[in-house]
Design a protein around this motif. Sequence first.
Motif, PDB file in Angstrom:
ATOM      1  N   ARG A 184     -22.648 -32.672  16.668  1.00 16.90           N
ATOM      2  CA  ARG A 184     -23.518 -32.346  15.789  1.00 16.90           C
ATOM      3  C   ARG A 184     -24.573 -31.231  16.636  1.00 16.90           C
ATOM      4  O   ARG A 184     -24.962 -30.195  16.048  1.00 16.90           O
ATOM      5  CB  ARG A 184     -24.289 -33.260  15.034  1.00 16.90           C
ATOM      6  CG  ARG A 184     -25.518 -32.709  14.015  1.00 16.90           C
ATOM      7  CD  ARG A 184     -26.369 -33.891  13.453  1.00 16.90           C
ATOM      8  NE  ARG A 184     -25.490 -34.531  12.411  1.00 16.90           N
ATOM      9  CZ  ARG A 184     -25.326 -34.042  11.099  1.00 16.90           C
ATOM     10  NH1 ARG A 184     -26.275 -33.031  10.635  1.00 16.90           N
ATOM     11  NH2 ARG A 184     -24.824 -35.014  10.288  1.00 16.90           N
ATOM     12  N   ASP A 190     -19.209 -25.048  16.814  1.00 13.85           N
ATOM     13  CA  ASP A 190     -19.738 -25.052  15.436  1.00 13.85           C
ATOM     14  C   ASP A 190     -18.823 -25.909  14.798  1.00 13.85           C
ATOM     15  O   ASP A 190     -17.540 -25.811  14.619  1.00 13.85           O
ATOM     16  CB  ASP A 190     -19.480 -23.658  14.956  1.00 13.85           C
ATOM     17  CG  ASP A 190     -19.946 -23.526  13.512  1.00 13.85           C
ATOM     18  OD1 ASP A 190     -20.406 -24.645  12.892  1.00 13.85           O
ATOM     19  OD2 ASP A 190     -19.828 -22.307  12.787  1.00 13.85           O
ATOM     20  N   PHE A 192     -19.497 -27.357  11.734  1.00 21.16           N
ATOM     21  CA  PHE A 192     -20.015 -27.547  10.516  1.00 21.16           C
ATOM     22  C   PHE A 192     -19.025 -27.686   9.480  1.00 21.16           C
ATOM     23  O   PHE A 192     -19.007 -28.221   8.438  1.00 21.16           O
ATOM     24  CB  PHE A 192     -20.885 -26.121  10.194  1.00 21.16           C
ATOM     25  CG  PHE A 192     -21.860 -26.142   8.703  1.00 21.16           C
ATOM     26  CD1 PHE A 192     -22.679 -27.179   8.558  1.00 21.16           C
ATOM     27  CD2 PHE A 192     -21.562 -25.365   7.761  1.00 21.16           C
ATOM     28  CE1 PHE A 192     -23.589 -27.364   7.495  1.00 21.16           C
ATOM     29  CE2 PHE A 192     -22.135 -25.644   6.526  1.00 21.16           C
ATOM     30  CZ  PHE A 192     -23.132 -26.432   6.372  1.00 21.16           C
ATOM     31  N   CYS A 193     -17.997 -26.601   9.619  1.00 20.18           N
ATOM     32  CA  CYS A 193     -16.727 -26.726   8.768  1.00 20.18           C
ATOM     33  C   CYS A 193     -15.366 -26.920   9.629  1.00 20.18           C
ATOM     34  O   CYS A 193     -14.241 -26.432   9.030  1.00 20.18           O
ATOM     35  CB  CYS A 193     -16.567 -25.426   7.875  1.00 20.18           C
ATOM     36  SG  CYS A 193     -17.968 -25.225   6.830  1.00 20.18           S
ATOM     37  N   LEU A 270     -17.866 -30.005  -1.855  1.00 21.50           N
ATOM     38  CA  LEU A 270     -19.440 -30.025  -2.165  1.00 21.50           C
ATOM     39  C   LEU A 270     -19.677 -29.995  -3.481  1.00 21.50           C
ATOM     40  O   LEU A 270     -19.045 -29.739  -4.616  1.00 21.50           O
ATOM     41  CB  LEU A 270     -20.029 -28.651  -1.371  1.00 21.50           C
ATOM     42  CG  LEU A 270     -19.752 -28.478  -0.116  1.00 21.50           C
ATOM     43  CD1 LEU A 270     -20.252 -27.229   0.336  1.00 21.50           C
ATOM     44  CD2 LEU A 270     -21.024 -29.504   0.592  1.00 21.50           C
ATOM     45  N   ASP A 286     -17.194 -31.701  10.464  1.00 18.82           N
ATOM     46  CA  ASP A 286     -17.291 -31.669   9.053  1.00 18.82           C
ATOM     47  C   ASP A 286     -18.836 -31.816   8.496  1.00 18.82           C
ATOM     48  O   ASP A 286     -18.931 -32.499   7.374  1.00 18.82           O
ATOM     49  CB  ASP A 286     -16.398 -32.293   8.109  1.00 18.82           C
ATOM     50  CG  ASP A 286     -15.038 -31.741   8.519  1.00 18.82           C
ATOM     51  OD1 ASP A 286     -14.517 -30.671   8.306  1.00 18.82           O
ATOM     52  OD2 ASP A 286     -14.181 -32.615   8.987  1.00 18.82           O
ATOM     53  N   CYS A 288     -21.100 -30.179   6.973  1.00 18.05           N
ATOM     54  CA  CYS A 288     -21.111 -29.633   5.597  1.00 18.05           C
ATOM     55  C   CYS A 288     -20.997 -30.613   4.458  1.00 18.05           C
ATOM     56  O   CYS A 288     -21.572 -30.676   3.370  1.00 18.05           O
ATOM     57  CB  CYS A 288     -20.447 -28.379   5.389  1.00 18.05           C
ATOM     58  SG  CYS A 288     -18.762 -28.740   5.147  1.00 18.05           S
ATOM     59  N   LEU A 289     -20.122 -31.751   5.036  1.00 15.79           N
ATOM     60  CA  LEU A 289     -19.742 -32.746   3.976  1.00 15.79           C
ATOM     61  C   LEU A 289     -20.518 -34.122   4.353  1.00 15.79           C
ATOM     62  O   LEU A 289     -20.221 -35.170   3.912  1.00 15.79           O
ATOM     63  CB  LEU A 289     -18.397 -32.866   3.893  1.00 15.79           C
ATOM     64  CG  LEU A 289     -17.708 -31.737   2.970  1.00 15.79           C
ATOM     65  CD1 LEU A 289     -16.203 -32.016   3.319  1.00 15.79           C
ATOM     66  CD2 LEU A 289     -18.108 -31.803   1.549  1.00 15.79           C
ATOM     67  N   LEU A 464     -13.792 -22.192   3.231  1.00 15.82           N
ATOM     68  CA  LEU A 464     -15.180 -22.216   3.773  1.00 15.82           C
ATOM     69  C   LEU A 464     -16.180 -22.329   2.777  1.00 15.82           C
ATOM     70  O   LEU A 464     -16.237 -21.479   1.833  1.00 15.82           O
ATOM     71  CB  LEU A 464     -15.406 -21.466   4.961  1.00 15.82           C
ATOM     72  CG  LEU A 464     -14.514 -21.482   6.034  1.00 15.82           C
ATOM     73  CD1 LEU A 464     -14.915 -20.530   7.127  1.00 15.82           C
ATOM     74  CD2 LEU A 464     -14.221 -22.870   6.535  1.00 15.82           C
ATOM     75  N   PRO A 465     -17.403 -23.046   2.712  1.00 12.05           N
ATOM     76  CA  PRO A 465     -18.288 -22.759   1.734  1.00 12.05           C
ATOM     77  C   PRO A 465     -19.109 -21.574   1.715  1.00 12.05           C
ATOM     78  O   PRO A 465     -19.532 -21.242   2.874  1.00 12.05           O
ATOM     79  CB  PRO A 465     -19.171 -24.280   1.886  1.00 12.05           C
ATOM     80  CG  PRO A 465     -18.996 -24.467   3.306  1.00 12.05           C
ATOM     81  CD  PRO A 465     -17.585 -24.147   3.686  1.00 12.05           C
ATOM     82  N   GLU A 469     -28.725 -21.592   4.369  1.00 18.14           N
ATOM     83  CA  GLU A 469     -29.316 -22.978   4.782  1.00 18.14           C
ATOM     84  C   GLU A 469     -30.078 -23.259   3.541  1.00 18.14           C
ATOM     85  O   GLU A 469     -30.302 -24.775   3.467  1.00 18.14           O
ATOM     86  CB  GLU A 469     -30.449 -22.596   5.922  1.00 18.14           C
ATOM     87  CG  GLU A 469     -29.675 -22.445   7.064  1.00 18.14           C
ATOM     88  CD  GLU A 469     -30.494 -22.165   8.234  1.00 18.14           C
ATOM     89  OE1 GLU A 469     -31.817 -22.450   8.087  1.00 18.14           O
ATOM     90  OE2 GLU A 469     -30.208 -21.760   9.526  1.00 18.14           O
ATOM     91  N   ARG A 471     -29.823 -24.767   0.108  1.00 18.82           N
ATOM     92  CA  ARG A 471     -28.803 -24.865  -0.708  1.00 18.82           C
ATOM     93  C   ARG A 471     -29.113 -24.870  -2.114  1.00 18.82           C
ATOM     94  O   ARG A 471     -29.998 -25.882  -2.331  1.00 18.82           O
ATOM     95  CB  ARG A 471     -27.836 -26.401  -0.503  1.00 18.82           C
ATOM     96  CG  ARG A 471     -27.454 -26.311   1.160  1.00 18.82           C
ATOM     97  CD  ARG A 471     -26.761 -27.630   1.378  1.00 18.82           C
ATOM     98  NE  ARG A 471     -26.575 -27.513   2.882  1.00 18.82           N
ATOM     99  CZ  ARG A 471     -26.474 -28.705   3.727  1.00 18.82           C
ATOM    100  NH1 ARG A 471     -26.382 -29.787   3.117  1.00 18.82           N
ATOM    101  NH2 ARG A 471     -26.320 -28.560   5.190  1.00 18.82           N
TER     102      ARG A 471
END
Length: 476
Positions: A184, A190, A192-193, A270, A286, A288-289, A464-465, A469, A471
């Motif tokens: 993290r 990266d 995030f995804c 999401l 991951d 983002c989740l 990808l979402p 930032e 949301r």
Amino acid sequence: MGACVSTSSKSTCSSGSNGGEAAPPSCLGTVFRGQKRTRRTFFDHVVTLQNLSSVPNRIFTNGKSRTSCIFTQQGRKGINQDAMIVWEDFLPEDVTFCGVFDGHGPHGHLVARKVRDALPTKLLSFLHSCESRQNGSGQTCFKPNPRKPDIGDAEKDISAEDTLNSTWREAFMKSYKAMDKELRSHPNLDCFCSGSTAVTIVRQGSNLFMGYIGDSRAIMGSKDSNDSMVAIQLTVDLKPDLPREAERIKKCKGRVFALQDEPEVPRVWLPFDDAPGLAMARAFGDFCLKDYGVISIPEFSHRTLTDRDQFIVLASDGVWDVLSNEEVVEIVSTAPSRASAARILVDSAAREWKLKYPTSKMDDCAVVCLFLDGKMDSESDYEEQGFSSATLQSNHSGNAVESDDGTKSEPCLQRNYTVRSSEESNNYSRLATDVDETGEAVAAEDQCWSGLEGVTRVNSLVQLPRFSEERPEPDP
């Protein structure tokens, strides 16, 4: 470059010992700050990531060791996102570490390799912390007590076994947590995804300790009472539709459902976007989740090995999507040589992909075969199977040249719509993993675990979402 593992030691390396005690197996003795050392301990070879290349008996590219063979082959999606490792002499007391890591997302190959390198050293670090805590008590929290026949002290033996089991459980839990925390905060990666599965085992004498997340799997080939080879599944494929996994994800506002064109592939989404569609309930990365139910807390289990247990196979889902547990055991047990078993298994999976799903893109495959009797073939047998030194260092599998700078081409997320039929999927058993309300994995020794068979798919992520930032709030 990857960040170093934070330990309380400095690494030094010498070519040997001069009249003193023998150097530890890794030739990487450590000097602990603030401690006066009179003897080498179980953890003298705790190393940082920079030292890994000089650690003997640690393999992570196609080849063999004293007790294992490993092989990986790139699929048809892009760069090979699978990683694997066998680390013999992980600890001096007959301890071997094995792991398979399956990356996904744009930077999944980097995440898998980072976890492969850093997770074992974190495990060593936490075990060293345990040794330090026990230093003054006269106990050794990581080493099983030797057998003491005819002393009639069964309760103490059980207590020692429980302590050993508890220590390894804690070490796995803490090292997985620290690994995800490092990802993290990694400045150059990266996540995030992007993320990775992990199936890791530690073999210590007759004890087998396992920690795992995601849908890579470990099985064991063992002989039954008729001396016939049987397959024993050691881990559970942690899919989003396992009841406890789905319940946790939904409580965290995540969504679990399958797309119409792949009804047998449940995914995590999401709450406010039909992304990323992660096909597993637990993973490193991951992020983002991570606020929506996906966790990196491993399932942990312990097994006592017997003389009937022959070998263990760890593999990414590219193998399990097309081969059953029984087929894998049959392939490995009948391989012309042990050194070729992992390669032949991957070749068999590749053929099955072409036969069963000729229009789909084959997934990456990575395999570790650990032979429990500690024996491998002679060098002549090894060479007869085509494993020359040049072959082992080749890059045809897509993993011999490694880099953490992300300069290689990244895999695309182009969809491919290959799934198993509903009739096939209905035959698969579904069983929940036990997780308490805080997300901590809890023991399930009183349950008969059976994992999900793999469901064929090409991508672990759909897309990808699309959000900044800030949301948006989900609709009430």
